[in-house]
Design a protein around this motif. Structure first.
Motif, PDB file in Angstrom:
ATOM      1  N   GLY A 224      -5.372  -0.050  -1.764  1.00 43.94           N
ATOM      2  CA  GLY A 224      -5.315  -0.791  -0.515  1.00 43.94           C
ATOM      3  C   GLY A 224      -6.385  -2.026  -0.148  1.00 43.94           C
ATOM      4  O   GLY A 224      -5.969  -2.727   0.281  1.00 43.94           O
ATOM      5  N   LEU A 236       2.903  -7.963   3.147  1.00 40.86           N
ATOM      6  CA  LEU A 236       3.531  -6.717   3.223  1.00 40.86           C
ATOM      7  C   LEU A 236       5.336  -7.220   2.892  1.00 40.86           C
ATOM      8  O   LEU A 236       5.215  -8.073   3.469  1.00 40.86           O
ATOM      9  CB  LEU A 236       3.388  -5.879   4.343  1.00 40.86           C
ATOM     10  N   ARG A 244      -1.890  -8.324   4.721  1.00 36.94           N
ATOM     11  CA  ARG A 244      -2.682  -7.007   4.481  1.00 36.94           C
ATOM     12  C   ARG A 244      -4.029  -7.308   4.906  1.00 36.94           C
ATOM     13  O   ARG A 244      -4.748  -8.472   4.370  1.00 36.94           O
ATOM     14  CB  ARG A 244      -2.627  -6.645   3.267  1.00 36.94           C
ATOM     15  N   MET A 274      -6.121   1.695   7.222  1.00 42.67           N
ATOM     16  CA  MET A 274      -5.243   0.751   7.255  1.00 42.67           C
ATOM     17  C   MET A 274      -5.036   0.518   5.550  1.00 42.67           C
ATOM     18  O   MET A 274      -3.985   0.109   5.428  1.00 42.67           O
ATOM     19  CB  MET A 274      -5.995  -0.406   7.687  1.00 42.67           C
ATOM     20  N   GLU A 278      -1.251   0.382   4.624  1.00 39.38           N
ATOM     21  CA  GLU A 278      -0.801  -0.886   3.987  1.00 39.38           C
ATOM     22  C   GLU A 278       0.082  -0.764   2.856  1.00 39.38           C
ATOM     23  O   GLU A 278       1.163  -1.399   2.327  1.00 39.38           O
ATOM     24  CB  GLU A 278      -1.859  -2.039   3.896  1.00 39.38           C
ATOM     25  N   GLU A 279      -0.697   0.160   2.010  1.00 39.90           N
ATOM     26  CA  GLU A 279      -0.232   0.472   0.504  1.00 39.90           C
ATOM     27  C   GLU A 279       1.115   1.348   0.737  1.00 39.90           C
ATOM     28  O   GLU A 279       2.000   1.070   0.012  1.00 39.90           O
ATOM     29  CB  GLU A 279      -1.241   1.345  -0.142  1.00 39.90           C
ATOM     30  N   GLN A 394       5.172  -0.903   9.639  1.00 40.74           N
ATOM     31  CA  GLN A 394       4.183  -1.991   9.629  1.00 40.74           C
ATOM     32  C   GLN A 394       3.588  -1.916  11.113  1.00 40.74           C
ATOM     33  O   GLN A 394       2.393  -1.509  11.251  1.00 40.74           O
ATOM     34  CB  GLN A 394       4.726  -3.262   9.071  1.00 40.74           C
ATOM     35  N   VAL A 398       0.520   0.718  10.909  1.00 42.02           N
ATOM     36  CA  VAL A 398      -0.814   0.620  10.143  1.00 42.02           C
ATOM     37  C   VAL A 398      -1.823   0.955  11.083  1.00 42.02           C
ATOM     38  O   VAL A 398      -2.777   1.663  10.778  1.00 42.02           O
ATOM     39  CB  VAL A 398      -0.830  -0.731   9.603  1.00 42.02           C
TER      40      VAL A 398
END
Length: 459
Positions: A224, A236, A244, A274, A278-279, A394, A398
């Motif tokens: 990430g 993303l 990201r 985060m 995000e990953e 998302q 996140v």
């Protein structure tokens, strides 16, 4: 049946445990059932109907992708994320799906996976129906599955066992029972859960398995941050094209190392959480903790422990995961960890509760202080809705994980400042969370029909 820590913490891929991992497991179960019944070679085509929340937000949650991977024969903990998109593209071009990797059938992703978001089955809002047809269109087999949160799957009304049933030395189903077991046996929460885990496997195997879970969490944070992962520089996936931010924040924090900032630790916690989510949103490998949508909270607090707590150790990491698992078991047993069933209070709220109690434990808290920290972590997440913009994990997911992690640390610190006595019990707050989820309108339970999911578009 008692749950295992490895039921609560499962390795999978993003973006959702209930909408990606669960459907993958269900599709794999259905495909294997065809094989076991000697029907695999007779299958000419399949149809998959996705109901309720799976139908409403399945596109954004990659539910169809999860289904296809399960039909391929992939399992969430072993599938290689980097192979997913090339194989899906090959399927799109060729129109042939290799069922369980061996049996070719005609398959069109648009035609054969039907999103029925306007329909719900009574058992659970995350419902799937698989139908296998012969060459003459006769129905060979049908199966109904329900993805009930955290990657758990129920088949035809009966839970699919995650771990074989065995007699536990210290069984508990409620927070009060857990506290009583700890007091009667002079054990910490972690030590008690470890004894239960050893009913399934040797202690060395339990510790090694939990450290493997921690290793996957660490790798997820590293990816990430963009370390050995050039894809982290990309936006993303999906129409939002979200930038990201974890990698940039990580680089800024490294550059500012040594600067006099009393809140730098909070920035690091934000970055850790985060990075994971995000990953996850990008379809990477994560650990359900207890879900994918809330996968960043527990790892972020664990990284906080490792980076900022003196004398942090692998033994502390194991105790952290065992304690967090015990708390997660209570929510799974007595309420829900499904955003489609109770809103995000069942995901980020539960993760916050788990992380708060676990951090209190490794900071030296008593079982009563651990229970207090877990209660605080949920009490102030009650009513948290699940309203993902565009049906994707998302916005607000996140940032919400970062907020949940910071809140967990504060809950642990508050509990450790007391003696463990408190007015609202963990059992009471779990009951309240369940009741609140039942009263919550379906538009706020992972359907993207209300809240931010509507108002952001209107703005």
């Amino acid at each position: 049946m008692m749950l295992s820590a490895f039921d609560i913490f499962k390795i999978g891929i993003g973006p959702s445990s209930s909408h990606t991992v669960g459907p993958m497991r269900a599709a794999l179960l259905f495909a294997r059932s065809l094989e076991q019944r000697g029907l695999l070679e007779r299958v000419a085509r399949l149809r998959v109907d996705l109901f309720g929340s799976l139908g409403a937000t399945g596109h954004g949650h990659a539910t169809d992708q999860g289904v296809i991977l399960g039909l391929f024969g992939d399992a969430p903990d072993t599938v290689r994320p980097e192979t997913v998109q090339p194989r899906l593209e090959a399927l799109r071009r060729g129109g042939t799906l290799m069922l369980l990797g061996t049996t070719p059938i005609a398959f069109d992703r648009v035609r054969d996976i039907v999103f029925r978001g306007e329909e719900s089955l009574p058992e659970h809002p995350n419902a799937m129906r698989f139908t296998a047809f012969a060459t003459d269109d006769a129905v060979l087999a049908e199966g109904r599955y329900f993805s009930v949160g955290g990657g758990f799957v129920v088949e035809g009304g009966q839970a699919v066992a995650q771990t074989a049933a065995v007699a536990m030395p210290h069984p508990f189903a409620t927070g009060d029972e857990l506290m009583a077991q700890c007091e009667a046996n002079g054990l910490s929460v972690a030590a008690l859960v470890l004894r239960n885990e050893c009913a399934w496997r040797p202690e060395a195997e339990v510790r090694a398995g939990l450290l493997r879970i921690w290793g996957v969490m660490q790798q997820c944070v590293q990816r990430g941050f963009g370390i050995d992962n050039p894809l982290a520089a990309q936006a993303l996936p999906g129409p939002l094209r979200m930038r990201r931010r974890a990698g940039e924040l990580h680089r800024e924090l490294l550059a500012q190392a040594g600067a006099a900032d009393p809140l730098a630790a909070m920035d690091w916690v934000n970055a850790f959480a985060m990075a994971v989510n995000e990953e996850n949103a990008a379809g990477g490998r994560v650990v359900t903790a207890p879900t994918n949508g809330a996968a960043g909270v527990v790892p972020a607090v664990m990284h906080y422990y490792q980076r900022f707590v003196p004398n942090a150790s692998d033994a502390g990491i194991v105790d952290f995961l065992l304690t967090a698992a015990a708390i997660g078991m209570l929510y799974k047993t007595n309420a829900s960890i499904s955003g489609a069933e109770v809103g995000c209070q069942g995901e980020v709220g539960v993760a916050c509760s788990m992380a708060a109690g676990a951090l209190a434990a490794v900071l030296g808290g008593t079982p009563a202080q651990v229970e207090n920290a877990a209660e605080i972590g949920m009490e102030h997440n009650l009513g948290l809705t699940c309203d993902p913009v565009g049906g994707m994990v998302q916005i607000p997911c996140v940032e919400r994980n970062a907020m949940g992690a910071v809140k967990a640390i504060n809950a642990a610190r508050m509990a450790l400042r007391g003696d463990g006595s408190h007015y609202v019990s963990l059992d009471a707050v779990i009951r309240t969370m369940k009741q609140t989820g039942e009263d919550m309108k379906s538009t706020y339970k992972e359907t993207s029909l209300g809240g931010l999911a509507v108002n952001v578009v209107e703005c």
